[in-house]
Design a protein around this motif. Structure first.
Motif, PDB file in Angstrom:
ATOM      1  N   GLU A  71       0.810  -1.149  -0.109  1.00  0.00           N
ATOM      2  CA  GLU A  71      -0.029  -0.032   0.053  1.00  0.00           C
ATOM      3  C   GLU A  71       0.935   1.272  -0.032  1.00  0.00           C
ATOM      4  N   ASP A  72       1.928   1.139   0.776  1.00  0.00           N
ATOM      5  CA  ASP A  72       2.965   2.279   0.911  1.00  0.00           C
ATOM      6  C   ASP A  72       3.980   2.460  -0.244  1.00  0.00           C
ATOM      7  N   GLY A  73       4.133   1.548  -1.324  1.00  0.00           N
ATOM      8  CA  GLY A  73       4.970   1.762  -2.075  1.00  0.00           C
ATOM      9  C   GLY A  73       5.787   0.397  -2.545  1.00  0.00           C
ATOM     10  N   PHE A  74       6.984   0.401  -3.081  1.00  0.00           N
ATOM     11  CA  PHE A  74       7.653  -0.758  -3.569  1.00  0.00           C
ATOM     12  C   PHE A  74       8.724  -0.912  -2.520  1.00  0.00           C
ATOM     13  N   HIS A  75       8.903  -2.321  -2.239  1.00  0.00           N
ATOM     14  CA  HIS A  75       9.916  -2.605  -0.931  1.00  0.00           C
ATOM     15  C   HIS A  75      11.021  -3.212  -1.547  1.00  0.00           C
ATOM     16  N   GLU A  76      12.213  -2.842  -2.123  1.00  0.00           N
ATOM     17  CA  GLU A  76      13.220  -3.536  -2.661  1.00  0.00           C
ATOM     18  C   GLU A  76      13.836  -4.617  -1.601  1.00  0.00           C
ATOM     19  N   GLY A  77      13.719  -4.335  -0.354  1.00  0.00           N
ATOM     20  CA  GLY A  77      13.979  -5.479   0.428  1.00  0.00           C
ATOM     21  C   GLY A  77      13.297  -6.781   0.339  1.00  0.00           C
ATOM     22  N   ALA A  78      12.170  -6.824   0.011  1.00  0.00           N
ATOM     23  CA  ALA A  78      11.286  -8.129  -0.120  1.00  0.00           C
ATOM     24  C   ALA A  78      11.903  -8.889  -1.218  1.00  0.00           C
TER      25      ALA A  78
END
Length: 269
Positions: free
Chosen positions: A198-205
């Motif tokens: 919801e709050d954006g893209f998470h590169e860490g995932a």
């Protein structure tokens, strides 16, 4: 006798005042009844005009694709050709040109998809209620043929539904339905668990997994070389690309404002 005459006069005056009051009241009611349909008509006309403006499609041509959700277009207005930077409404693709962020997974794929579909193509722009964002970009829904490109990005898993700010929410429900189907299929941004949120893209995932974007860049040869040496400069983007360099970010060797035509902090995109 005088008293009786006085009473008659008073009674006559009261009757006259009552008649006048009744007449004025009727006249006011008639005016109100007459004005009301006109007011309703004006309100209906105003509403219809607003709807016509927001539903109107503006013919344009895509001059350049900046990234998956941002393009430069040209169109004719008042006999003059104008150029605008547009931002697609209610969708967000991973970042590929933000000077303050690394290239995010699937950003290159989204950008390449947009370039393939839109570069030099005739399109149509549909506005919503508010026309521009805080950066001055024109906010719109973009059509290529009979397809809305905002929807195509969601359908193919290149974008998530985002930046939902009333009153620009015309298609948000159907966008969410399209996104749900892409999530169920697990395509592109939805293939990595917890990446698109919801709050954006998470590169860490996506850490520990090969980056499709990096693979795509390496195969294309774009921006896959080492950074330019300190002090180097280029007279043109053609010269930079001939040296194997592209997407030079502000602050990096080789960057100059003259090579950054749209002043977005990335030269020779």
């Amino acid at each position: 006798m005088n008293v009786q005459i006085t009473q008659i006069i008073r009674a006559s005056i009261c009757c006259l005042l009552l008649i006048l009051a009744t007449s004025c009241s009727q006249e006011s009611a008639e005016k109100s009844a007459t004005a009301s349909p006109k007011a309703a008509k004006v309100t209906a006309t105003s509403k219809a005009t607003t709807e016509a403006l927001t539903n109107r499609r503006i013919p344009a041509k895509v001059v350049r694709v900046v990234d998956g959700d941002t393009m430069k277009v040209s169109y004719t207005e008042g006999g003059k050709v104008r150029e605008e930077t547009i931002r697609l409404l209610l969708v967000d693709t991973p970042e590929s040109v933000d000077p303050e962020k690394p290239v995010q997974p699937f950003a290159i794929e989204a950008s390449n998809y947009a370039k393939k579909m839109l570069t030099d193509k005739d399109v149509q722009l549909e506005l919503d209620v508010s026309e521009r964002d805080k950066y001055g970009r024109l906010l719109c829904y973009l059509y290529i043929g009979d397809k809305m490109f905002n929807e195509l990005l969601l359908e193919n898993g290149y974008a998530r539904v985002a930046y939902v700010y009333p009153p620009n929410v015309k298609y948000v429900d159907q966008f969410r339905d399209i996104q749900k189907k892409a999530q169920q299929k697990g395509v592109n941004i939805w293939s990595v668990e917890n990446y698109a949120q919801e709050d954006g893209f998470h590169e860490g995932a996506a850490s520990g997994k090969p980056s499709p974007s990096a693979t795509a860049v390496a195969k294309s040869g774009a921006a896959a070389t080492a950074a330019p040496k300190a002090g180097v400069s280029y007279n043109s983007c053609a010269e930079a690309r001939a040296a194997g360099v592209s997407q030079i970010r502000r602050g990096e060797p080789g960057y100059s404002a003259k090579l950054d035509g749209d002043n977005d902090g990335v030269a020779c995109e």
